[in-house]
Design a protein around this motif. Sequence first.
Motif, mmCIF file in Angstrom:
data_model
loop_
_atom_site.group_PDB
_atom_site.id
_atom_site.type_symbol
_atom_site.label_atom_id
_atom_site.label_comp_id
_atom_site.label_asym_id
_atom_site.label_seq_id
_atom_site.Cartn_x
_atom_site.Cartn_y
_atom_site.Cartn_z
ATOM 1 N N SER A 1 -4.015 12.067 -8.599
ATOM 2 C CA SER A 1 -3.912 10.814 -7.854
ATOM 3 C C SER A 1 -5.293 10.176 -7.730
ATOM 4 O O SER A 1 -6.258 10.854 -7.473
ATOM 5 C CB SER A 1 -3.341 11.074 -6.463
ATOM 6 O OG SER A 1 -2.064 11.675 -6.581
ATOM 7 N N SER B 1 0.819 -1.210 0.000
ATOM 8 C CA SER B 1 0.000 0.000 0.000
ATOM 9 C C SER B 1 0.854 1.261 0.000
ATOM 10 O O SER B 1 0.606 2.205 -0.755
ATOM 11 C CB SER B 1 -0.932 -0.009 1.220
ATOM 12 O OG SER B 1 -1.629 1.208 1.328
ATOM 13 N N SER B 2 1.899 1.301 0.824
ATOM 14 C CA SER B 2 2.720 2.510 0.937
ATOM 15 C C SER B 2 3.480 2.793 -0.357
ATOM 16 O O SER B 2 3.683 3.950 -0.726
ATOM 17 C CB SER B 2 3.700 2.382 2.106
ATOM 18 O OG SER B 2 4.577 1.279 1.909
ATOM 19 N N LYS C 1 0.989 4.101 -2.996
ATOM 20 C CA LYS C 1 0.566 5.469 -2.689
ATOM 21 C C LYS C 1 1.702 6.472 -2.832
ATOM 22 O O LYS C 1 1.511 7.674 -2.646
ATOM 23 C CB LYS C 1 0.019 5.533 -1.260
ATOM 24 C CG LYS C 1 -1.294 4.793 -1.067
ATOM 25 C CD LYS C 1 -1.728 4.866 0.391
ATOM 26 C CE LYS C 1 -3.032 4.121 0.625
ATOM 27 N NZ LYS C 1 -3.428 4.158 2.066
ATOM 28 N N GLY C 2 2.902 5.979 -3.139
ATOM 29 C CA GLY C 2 4.051 6.867 -3.287
ATOM 30 C C GLY C 2 4.673 7.282 -1.979
ATOM 31 O O GLY C 2 5.483 8.212 -1.936
ATOM 32 N N GLU C 3 4.333 6.589 -0.883
ATOM 33 C CA GLU C 3 4.869 6.956 0.434
ATOM 34 C C GLU C 3 6.178 6.241 0.749
ATOM 35 O O GLU C 3 6.914 6.657 1.635
ATOM 36 C CB GLU C 3 3.832 6.621 1.512
ATOM 37 C CG GLU C 3 2.515 7.371 1.355
ATOM 38 C CD GLU C 3 1.414 6.845 2.269
ATOM 39 O OE1 GLU C 3 0.341 7.469 2.294
ATOM 40 O OE2 GLU C 3 1.638 5.808 2.936
ATOM 41 N N SER C 4 6.465 5.148 0.053
ATOM 42 C CA SER C 4 7.691 4.379 0.279
ATOM 43 C C SER C 4 8.284 3.979 -1.057
ATOM 44 O O SER C 4 7.596 3.978 -2.086
ATOM 45 C CB SER C 4 7.407 3.109 1.096
ATOM 46 O OG SER C 4 6.802 3.412 2.320
ATOM 47 N N LYS C 5 9.566 3.618 -1.016
ATOM 48 C CA LYS C 5 10.227 3.074 -2.189
ATOM 49 C C LYS C 5 10.251 1.552 -2.095
ATOM 50 O O LYS C 5 10.175 0.974 -1.006
ATOM 51 C CB LYS C 5 11.658 3.609 -2.297
ATOM 52 C CG LYS C 5 11.728 5.075 -2.681
ATOM 53 C CD LYS C 5 13.162 5.480 -2.951
ATOM 54 C CE LYS C 5 13.248 6.905 -3.476
ATOM 55 N NZ LYS C 5 14.641 7.293 -3.798
#
Length: 570
Positions: free
Chosen positions: A570, A491-492, A495-499
């Motif tokens: 988004s 999920s992260s 959503k672009g929150e993690s690599k």
Amino acid sequence: PPASHHPPASHHPPASHHPPASHHPPASHHPPANHQPPASNQSREDLGESRIVKTGSEAGTIVLISPNEDVRTCDASCQRLEAEEKPATVNATLLKGMYFFIAGYQRTMREETIKKWHKVIEEHGGVVLLEYDSERCTHLVVNTSTSPVFEQAFADGKCIASAYWLNDVLMENEVFPPKSPLHFPFAFEESPIHRCKDEYCICWTNFTGVNRQILKDTIRLAGFPYTGFLSKKTTHLICQRPEGVKYNTALEWGIHTLNSTFITEILYEGIIPDIQPSHKDLTINDSLEVPPEHPFCLLLLGHWKRFVNKPCSEVVASLGKRAPESDLPQAKHFKPVSGKVEGLATSPQVMLTGFTKTESSALLQKVKALGGVIVQNIEDCTHLVAKKISRSVKFLCGLCQCKYILSNKWITHAKEFGKEEDYILEDRNGEETYGIKLRESLKKANRRKLLDGLCIYATQSVVPEYSILKGIVHCAGGKLLNEIELLKEYSSVLKGESKMSQMNQPLVVICRDVDFEDNKTEMEMFLKARVSLYTPELVFTGILKQELLFGQCRIIVPGHFYQNAMTSSS
């Protein structure tokens, strides 16, 4: 090794001054003191003509430049690995608890150079093994992923890196996981560029400092002719940002303007990639001082995480402080290559595939008469008897799971079971059709599970259906996710929150061209998250060849679709 590779005549360079297309130890990231900065005149730097550096081959070596070329010298090559004099202070505990085996470089480096590496490693507290030992070895230093030692070390879960990594660890006096494109083994010994080098001339713009030096070394080791000046002979301009005189002029002259992933993908895939929209995306954070997000690199980094049993953020602090030898993890602590040998009955456990009912009945009767065990589950099978090479579910699973794939002669000629090596299935037509050597594929499959460490998501357009594909992926060591598992575990990232490099396992998506029309929302989500997209052949052909064919199986994303995905809300 250095860019020039040609030291003064009085110096006798080690073999590393002529690097193969796979690579040599580096520390090229530290330019020598006598390196001349580029001219301050902007128009000259950006537009001036310069001689194009040419490449040639000699005994598998890429000779990049001639002695009279105006480039940096080799003095910065391997400042610690090949230093003639010991530095003023040596961190004698830097590599303590780390057991190294060096492979591949012996073919391209002089013996005295390798011995010097051994000495430097030992001075910093490390131990060099003269033979690969799956129980003692903790780190493999290797130049190419095509090496059999690489495959075995990968199967054993070892930490794997290139000599560039080792050199930079010594230079920075700190142990860290591979973090530069040059820190990973290459997918070739001779660059694929060598066969068509006249079609390329690479230039770069807006890269500065260490990023610039890493890019130059990456271009050089990939085998590209290159020049620091833009000219009409330039074919590709590698840009860190879409700005400046070089960039604007390249657009005017019709020169490809690309990011650095076009170069780095060659290192890990061993083929020249088609230019993708993602290569043209100059909005990415194009830093070469962080680990590449390529699945190959992420798989290797996963071993570093598992080895120390800690998150990647703690690897730097942990690797230099390993336990004494008696406390080091032994081979039994690593995930075994497969379950096809351990715990099995002494009698062969047999399945058949490709035969008619009449043929199968006769063969199975003799299997029972000889004391063999007939099994129904491919995971219990040790001996798969096949009529020919095929892409059936049973054959693909059997190649991953069984120790032997045999012809029916192993049964019909037998008075007792044994001599399996004499009856390995021979199917020349099948081998030519699928481009494989079955014996080689079996050897690789017995070393390691092909998809071990990978999570795979298949779109609904992919056949066979999910339940069947899941069994194939499982036998190959991977994990096939359904939609709920995908959204939960990644999920992260989506959503672009993690690599992806922050995840425990890299994710690859297999899909088909029709998904760009029939499944737009999902495909846009993957593109925004920069998740790798591949055809189903990554699994099917990959299993037959027992190779992860990232380059050959990459999906060509339509340019207009990529543009819309990157610009849509988004």
